[in-house]
Design a protein around this motif. Structure first.
Motif, PDB file in Angstrom:
ATOM      1  N   UNK A 100     -18.403   2.479  -7.018  1.00  0.00           N
ATOM      2  CA  UNK A 100     -19.621   1.760  -6.619  1.00  0.00           C
ATOM      3  C   UNK A 100     -20.897   2.455  -7.074  1.00  0.00           C
ATOM      4  N   UNK A 101     -20.781   3.641  -7.655  1.00  0.00           N
ATOM      5  CA  UNK A 101     -21.938   4.347  -8.206  1.00  0.00           C
ATOM      6  C   UNK A 101     -21.538   4.970  -9.536  1.00  0.00           C
ATOM      7  N   UNK A 102     -22.500   5.279 -10.399  1.00  0.00           N
ATOM      8  CA  UNK A 102     -22.177   5.913 -11.676  1.00  0.00           C
ATOM      9  C   UNK A 102     -21.578   7.301 -11.476  1.00  0.00           C
ATOM     10  N   UNK A 103     -20.787   7.712 -12.440  1.00  0.00           N
ATOM     11  CA  UNK A 103     -20.217   9.057 -12.441  1.00  0.00           C
ATOM     12  C   UNK A 103     -21.242   9.980 -13.092  1.00  0.00           C
ATOM     13  N   UNK A 104     -21.977  10.706 -12.278  1.00  0.00           N
ATOM     14  CA  UNK A 104     -23.056  11.552 -12.791  1.00  0.00           C
ATOM     15  C   UNK A 104     -22.822  12.997 -12.357  1.00  0.00           C
ATOM     16  N   UNK A 105     -23.464  13.964 -13.027  1.00  0.00           N
ATOM     17  CA  UNK A 105     -23.305  15.362 -12.625  1.00  0.00           C
ATOM     18  C   UNK A 105     -23.809  15.598 -11.207  1.00  0.00           C
ATOM     19  N   UNK A 106     -23.096  16.446 -10.483  1.00  0.00           N
ATOM     20  CA  UNK A 106     -23.556  16.796  -9.138  1.00  0.00           C
ATOM     21  C   UNK A 106     -23.203  18.240  -8.827  1.00  0.00           C
ATOM     22  N   UNK A 108     -17.442   9.538  -1.953  1.00  0.00           N
ATOM     23  CA  UNK A 108     -16.726   8.340  -1.501  1.00  0.00           C
ATOM     24  C   UNK A 108     -17.090   7.125  -2.344  1.00  0.00           C
ATOM     25  N   UNK A 109     -18.377   6.945  -2.601  1.00  0.00           N
ATOM     26  CA  UNK A 109     -18.831   5.807  -3.393  1.00  0.00           C
ATOM     27  C   UNK A 109     -18.335   5.899  -4.833  1.00  0.00           C
ATOM     28  N   UNK A 110     -18.301   7.101  -5.378  1.00  0.00           N
ATOM     29  CA  UNK A 110     -17.844   7.260  -6.764  1.00  0.00           C
ATOM     30  C   UNK A 110     -16.355   6.936  -6.887  1.00  0.00           C
ATOM     31  N   UNK A 126     -28.062   6.828  -1.175  1.00  0.00           N
ATOM     32  CA  UNK A 126     -27.279   7.511  -2.203  1.00  0.00           C
ATOM     33  C   UNK A 126     -27.079   6.630  -3.422  1.00  0.00           C
ATOM     34  N   UNK A 127     -26.780   5.362  -3.209  1.00  0.00           N
ATOM     35  CA  UNK A 127     -26.597   4.438  -4.334  1.00  0.00           C
ATOM     36  C   UNK A 127     -27.868   4.336  -5.161  1.00  0.00           C
ATOM     37  N   UNK A 140     -28.651   6.012  -9.441  1.00  0.00           N
ATOM     38  CA  UNK A 140     -29.021   5.206 -10.603  1.00  0.00           C
ATOM     39  C   UNK A 140     -30.331   5.672 -11.240  1.00  0.00           C
ATOM     40  N   UNK A 141     -30.846   6.815 -10.822  1.00  0.00           N
ATOM     41  CA  UNK A 141     -32.053   7.361 -11.439  1.00  0.00           C
ATOM     42  C   UNK A 141     -31.744   7.816 -12.871  1.00  0.00           C
ATOM     43  N   UNK A 142     -32.747   7.923 -13.733  1.00  0.00           N
ATOM     44  CA  UNK A 142     -32.511   8.336 -15.126  1.00  0.00           C
ATOM     45  C   UNK A 142     -31.998   9.771 -15.235  1.00  0.00           C
ATOM     46  N   UNK A 143     -30.913   9.940 -15.967  1.00  0.00           N
ATOM     47  CA  UNK A 143     -30.354  11.263 -16.269  1.00  0.00           C
ATOM     48  C   UNK A 143     -30.415  12.187 -15.052  1.00  0.00           C
TER      49      UNK A 143
END
Length: 228
Positions: free
Chosen positions: A36-42, A30-32, A8-9, A13-16
């Motif tokens: 520990x991981x970027x805040x990205x759309x999901x 949990x990681x967000x 998941x980590x 970190x993949x582009x956009x």
């Protein structure tokens, strides 16, 4: 890859990216929360049908990378639906003569052309849990190997359309005939008796993976673009 490898980590970190989380797969959340991981759309579709419909939504093509977390989670969601809808929730009826997995595998095949169409517009990364399966070799004795945690027919069909299937694990050394586990992560890129893998990019057989989660994606992708 195995539990705790950092699937998941890496994909976060993949582009956009757009992360698509399968039911009961809460690792990214949990990681967000822990930073520990970027805040990205999901997106978190509740069923296999919703997942497949989401992949055809034009908005998905606005991203550079569609990250599925995880394929095995959506396979589980599909089997749970088939169990309820076709076998009245009875696990014994589902398992009888392999009817449940056979039905689920046929429905899983409808996902593959959707993925094929989508990958003409975006990069797709699909994380998957691993499991140990017994492989009945036609020219020798049966042996065990790591494979995707999906029923073997559905896994084979999915693997066939992928440009790369990469197996992530922790490097194990052997001392005095005994395996000694380590914390160094590696990714295998070509098929061996012990694990399923392949690639169409001319990648070297084994990649050493950085312990920094933010660099895992780039470490793998650079070997794809360079072919070594």
């Amino acid at each position: 890859a195995q539990e705790g490898f950092g699937k998941t980590s890496a994909i976060a970190h993949a582009p956009n990216p757009l992360l698509i989380l399968s039911p009961q797969e809460s690792g990214y959340i949990t990681l967000r929360k822990a930073g520990r991981v970027p805040d990205v759309p999901y997106a978190d579709p509740a069923t296999f049908a919703e997942f497949k419909a989401l992949l055809t939504d034009p908005v998905v093509r606005e991203f550079d990378t569609v990250c599925i977390d995880t394929l095995s989670g959506f396979w589980r969601a599909l089997t749970e639906d088939v169990l309820k809808r076709e076998f009245s929730g009875d696990p014994l009826k589902y398992a009888n003569y392999g009817k449940g997995n056979a039905s689920a595998s046929m429905q899983w095949q409808t996902l593959l052309p959707v993925l094929e169409s989508l990958k003409q517009h975006v990069n797709i990364i699909a994380a998957c849990h691993s499991e140990i399966e017994t492989f009945d070799s036609p020219d020798g004795e049966a042996y065990k190997r790591y494979s995707g945690a999906i029923f073997k027919t559905a896994w084979a069909d999915t693997k066939a359309i992928a440009d790369a299937v990469l197996f992530g694990t922790f490097f194990t050394s052997v001392e005095d005939g005994k395996g000694k586990g380590g914390t160094d992560r590696v990714v295998y890129t070509t098929h061996r008796a012990a694990y399923d893998a392949k690639n169409r990019y001319g990648m070297k057989d084994m990649l050493t993976i950085p312990n920094d989660p933010s660099k895992v994606y780039s470490a793998i992708f650079e070997t794809i673009t360079k072919g070594k």
